[in-house]
Scaffold this motif. Sequence first.
Motif, PDB file in Angstrom:
ATOM      1  N   ILE A  37       0.841  -1.198   0.000  1.00  0.00           N
ATOM      2  CA  ILE A  37       0.000   0.000   0.000  1.00  0.00           C
ATOM      3  C   ILE A  37       0.871   1.241   0.000  1.00  0.00           C
ATOM      4  CG2 ILE A  37      -1.793   1.253   1.278  1.00  0.00           C
ATOM      5  CD1 ILE A  37      -2.588  -1.499   2.495  1.00  0.00           C
ATOM      6  N   GLY A  38       0.496   2.213  -0.810  1.00  0.00           N
ATOM      7  CA  GLY A  38       1.246   3.470  -0.868  1.00  0.00           C
ATOM      8  C   GLY A  38       0.363   4.677  -0.664  1.00  0.00           C
ATOM      9  N   GLU A  44       5.200  14.762   8.406  1.00  0.00           N
ATOM     10  CA  GLU A  44       5.389  15.909   9.300  1.00  0.00           C
ATOM     11  C   GLU A  44       4.646  17.149   8.813  1.00  0.00           C
ATOM     12  OE1 GLU A  44       9.598  16.366   9.634  1.00  0.00           O
ATOM     13  OE2 GLU A  44       9.833  14.588  10.895  1.00  0.00           O
ATOM     14  N   GLY A  45       3.537  16.941   8.077  1.00  0.00           N
ATOM     15  CA  GLY A  45       2.712  18.061   7.642  1.00  0.00           C
ATOM     16  C   GLY A  45       3.293  18.871   6.510  1.00  0.00           C
ATOM     17  N   ARG A  46       4.503  18.531   6.071  1.00  0.00           N
ATOM     18  CA  ARG A  46       5.163  19.341   5.040  1.00  0.00           C
ATOM     19  C   ARG A  46       5.263  18.622   3.702  1.00  0.00           C
ATOM     20  NH1 ARG A  46      10.454  19.725   6.101  1.00  0.00           N
ATOM     21  NH2 ARG A  46      10.387  17.872   7.428  1.00  0.00           N
ATOM     22  N   GLY A  47       5.110  17.325   3.721  1.00  0.00           N
ATOM     23  CA  GLY A  47       5.335  16.538   2.512  1.00  0.00           C
ATOM     24  C   GLY A  47       6.379  15.483   2.779  1.00  0.00           C
ATOM     25  N   PHE A  48       6.905  14.908   1.723  1.00  0.00           N
ATOM     26  CA  PHE A  48       7.824  13.784   1.843  1.00  0.00           C
ATOM     27  C   PHE A  48       9.118  14.071   1.091  1.00  0.00           C
ATOM     28  CE2 PHE A  48       3.547  12.283   2.367  1.00  0.00           C
ATOM     29  CZ  PHE A  48       3.634  11.418   3.448  1.00  0.00           C
ATOM     30  N   THR A  49      10.212  13.599   1.644  1.00  0.00           N
ATOM     31  CA  THR A  49      11.502  13.784   1.001  1.00  0.00           C
ATOM     32  C   THR A  49      11.575  12.934  -0.255  1.00  0.00           C
ATOM     33  OG1 THR A  49      12.549  14.166   3.140  1.00  0.00           O
ATOM     34  CG2 THR A  49      13.991  13.635   1.295  1.00  0.00           C
ATOM     35  N   GLN A  50      11.906  13.556  -1.368  1.00  0.00           N
ATOM     36  CA  GLN A  50      12.049  12.882  -2.645  1.00  0.00           C
ATOM     37  C   GLN A  50      13.506  12.461  -2.854  1.00  0.00           C
ATOM     38  OE1 GLN A  50       9.047  12.425  -4.325  1.00  0.00           O
ATOM     39  NE2 GLN A  50       8.264  13.412  -2.456  1.00  0.00           N
ATOM     40  N   PRO A  63       0.015  12.957  -3.276  1.00  0.00           N
ATOM     41  CA  PRO A  63      -1.390  12.541  -3.190  1.00  0.00           C
ATOM     42  C   PRO A  63      -1.569  11.420  -2.168  1.00  0.00           C
ATOM     43  CG  PRO A  63      -0.624  12.576  -5.477  1.00  0.00           C
ATOM     44  CD  PRO A  63       0.583  12.728  -4.620  1.00  0.00           C
ATOM     45  N   VAL A  64      -2.761  11.366  -1.588  1.00  0.00           N
ATOM     46  CA  VAL A  64      -3.136  10.271  -0.684  1.00  0.00           C
ATOM     47  C   VAL A  64      -4.490   9.734  -1.125  1.00  0.00           C
ATOM     48  CG1 VAL A  64      -1.847  11.236   1.260  1.00  0.00           C
ATOM     49  CG2 VAL A  64      -4.266  11.824   0.972  1.00  0.00           C
ATOM     50  N   ALA A  83      -3.410   7.604  -6.633  1.00  0.00           N
ATOM     51  CA  ALA A  83      -3.198   7.951  -8.023  1.00  0.00           C
ATOM     52  C   ALA A  83      -2.289   9.177  -8.118  1.00  0.00           C
ATOM     53  CB  ALA A  83      -4.538   8.230  -8.713  1.00  0.00           C
ATOM     54  N   GLY A  84      -1.251   9.043  -8.927  1.00  0.00           N
ATOM     55  CA  GLY A  84      -0.357  10.186  -9.145  1.00  0.00           C
ATOM     56  C   GLY A  84       0.778  10.307  -8.152  1.00  0.00           C
ATOM     57  N   MET A  85       0.856   9.439  -7.157  1.00  0.00           N
ATOM     58  CA  MET A  85       1.975   9.540  -6.205  1.00  0.00           C
ATOM     59  C   MET A  85       3.256   9.035  -6.861  1.00  0.00           C
ATOM     60  SD  MET A  85       1.819   6.382  -3.479  1.00  0.00           S
ATOM     61  CE  MET A  85       3.452   6.826  -2.911  1.00  0.00           C
ATOM     62  N   PRO A  86       4.410   9.521  -6.442  1.00  0.00           N
ATOM     63  CA  PRO A  86       5.663   9.007  -7.001  1.00  0.00           C
ATOM     64  C   PRO A  86       5.921   7.584  -6.544  1.00  0.00           C
ATOM     65  CG  PRO A  86       6.094  10.614  -5.271  1.00  0.00           C
ATOM     66  CD  PRO A  86       4.623  10.616  -5.483  1.00  0.00           C
ATOM     67  N   PHE A  87       5.864   6.671  -7.488  1.00  0.00           N
ATOM     68  CA  PHE A  87       6.172   5.255  -7.228  1.00  0.00           C
ATOM     69  C   PHE A  87       7.091   4.796  -8.345  1.00  0.00           C
ATOM     70  CE2 PHE A  87       4.544   0.674  -7.580  1.00  0.00           C
ATOM     71  CZ  PHE A  87       5.535   0.210  -6.738  1.00  0.00           C
ATOM     72  N   ASP A  88       6.573   4.697  -9.575  1.00  0.00           N
ATOM     73  CA  ASP A  88       7.469   4.505 -10.702  1.00  0.00           C
ATOM     74  C   ASP A  88       8.389   5.725 -10.800  1.00  0.00           C
ATOM     75  OD1 ASP A  88       6.483   2.026 -11.584  1.00  0.00           O
ATOM     76  OD2 ASP A  88       4.782   3.022 -12.514  1.00  0.00           O
ATOM     77  N   GLY A  89       9.651   5.482 -10.926  1.00  0.00           N
ATOM     78  CA  GLY A  89      10.622   6.567 -10.952  1.00  0.00           C
ATOM     79  C   GLY A  89      11.167   6.954  -9.606  1.00  0.00           C
ATOM     80  N   ARG A  90      10.643   6.307  -8.541  1.00  0.00           N
ATOM     81  CA  ARG A  90      11.126   6.615  -7.203  1.00  0.00           C
ATOM     82  C   ARG A  90      12.316   5.737  -6.857  1.00  0.00           C
ATOM     83  NH1 ARG A  90       7.149   5.642  -2.167  1.00  0.00           N
ATOM     84  NH2 ARG A  90       8.547   4.140  -1.235  1.00  0.00           N
ATOM     85  N   GLY A  91      13.190   6.224  -6.021  1.00  0.00           N
ATOM     86  CA  GLY A  91      14.290   5.403  -5.565  1.00  0.00           C
ATOM     87  C   GLY A  91      15.590   5.801  -6.219  1.00  0.00           C
TER      88      GLY A  91
END
Length: 252
Positions: free
Chosen positions: A185-186, A198-204, A213-214, A244-252
């Motif tokens: 699950i993502g 932390e209310g600010r987003g996530f480190t890319q 997105p959630v 939908a639209g969250m960074p998954f493909d291309g992440r890492g």
Amino acid sequence: MTRVEPPRTAVVTGAGTGIGRATARAFLDAGWAVALAGRTLGTLIEAGAQHPLALPVVADVTDADSVRALFAAVVERFGRVDVVFNNAGVPGPAGAVDEIDLVEWERTMAVNVTGAMRVAAEAVRTMKAQTPQGGRILNNGSIAAHRPRPRTVAYAVSKHAMTGLTRSIALDGRPFGITCGQIDIGNAATDLLADLGEGRGFTQPDGIIRPEPVFDVADAARAVVLMAELPPDAVIGSLTITAAGMPFDGRG
């Protein structure tokens, strides 16, 4: 006279909050008997909402006696175990491999890996012993089992280990009618996800922090129930569900 079948029984660990809570409620709404397992009785009772088929059980997946008592209570109350959603877990420490504290690393593994294995082992013993024999184990992995976020080495390693556990159970359970699948699950909207961001987003991967997105945790729960309700001759071995639209493909 129409024969009324007893309800199917599911065990959900980490059922007091987040994905576990939503999934326990989804099972109850679908007519299942549900053992809600977790460390805090009050949250388990609240999650079960006084449903007549809800059984709150205080259990700690890091304690072998506690896990054995959980399954004994379920069998005593409902007679058998049809599905286990192996969900209890912790996010682990934030940091790169050279920064995290070894004690925090070991605590993460104790819950996310050894705890999950302990629950699965007791589930398999129970499913082998019951009549008719068999059942289904569903492990909650994470998209971290595919691609980690930066500075989450302990969590990522634990979820890669969950994939090995899933595939091993699926193979070893075949002779006994025990199937096993994993849901990854993502970005389901839970308090834990909010805390991680932390209310600010996530480190890319490039170091920039940005919102992502959630999606509704109830939809993740519906996916678990879908996996659970397949007939015994079919299994979803691996299912990935993300916002939908969250960074998954291309992440890492």
